[in-house]
Design an enzyme around this catalytic site. Sequence first.
Site: not given
Length: 274
Positions: A2-3, A93, A112
């Site tokens: 994500p930016e 997750h 992750r």
Amino acid sequence: MPELPEVETVRQTLLQLVRNKTIERVSVHWGNIIKRPQDPNEFKRLLEGQTILDIERKGKFMIFNMNDLSLVSHLRMEGKFGVFDASEEKPKHTHVIFHFDDGTDLRYDDVRKFGTMHVFEKGEELKEKPLKQLGPDPFEDAFSLEYFHEKLQRTSRNIKSVLLDQAVVAGLGNIYVDEALFKARVHPERLANTLTKDEAERVRTASVDIINEAIRQGGSTIRSYINSQGQIGMFQQQLKVYGKENTGCPQCGTEITKLKVGGRGTHICPQCQS
Ligand SMILES: [Zn+2]
């Protein structure tokens, strides 16, 4: 990853969903996400009874402002926040859950596991890592032409590397830097200290414009659960050079080429950018 525009969209959406909610209890299923305090049990104890009053953003960090504390969170590669009814099943997750006293949960999901959370006494968060070493956000007044031009004058690194340096300006990533330099008609390999003040201003305003446009598009979708990758996908349809190698430049028709600048894949129009 994500930016900034995706993080801003998540911030705006989450704020509507969790503002004025009070944390009754916190569950931590993967303690390495919690960076401060180091003990996840201490993290849980501190947040009990805190009410989320506001969510701010600096660069790609979200700052949850509560009564006495601030929670600073970075999503890194694949972190996601979602709001659920407490009775909904917990996916595998989901690593941190903030249980509110109204029967809903704020859940942090991260395949992750690279995301981070830091808790500070309110007001202390800007004085310490990780926010301390960040430059101004593109929307802060501190990201002025005077500030930016002076930073450029002081370094012989290329302009692309300077824009990616979070200590100069917080939150610009690879996609938006390529788009901003195309809009500003400046070649990414130009040495920063060779830019004129006019060019510096073009790069500065193009960066803010590109980020604004992406937020405007990402911000039009309000959902209870934000998939950051999906948000990136939305803006990609509007990209002019990023990922567009071997297609024609929208300004002049010259073929967009891909090169490496500072180790990063970089997309330019060799005709428009000099
Ligand atoms: Zn062109």
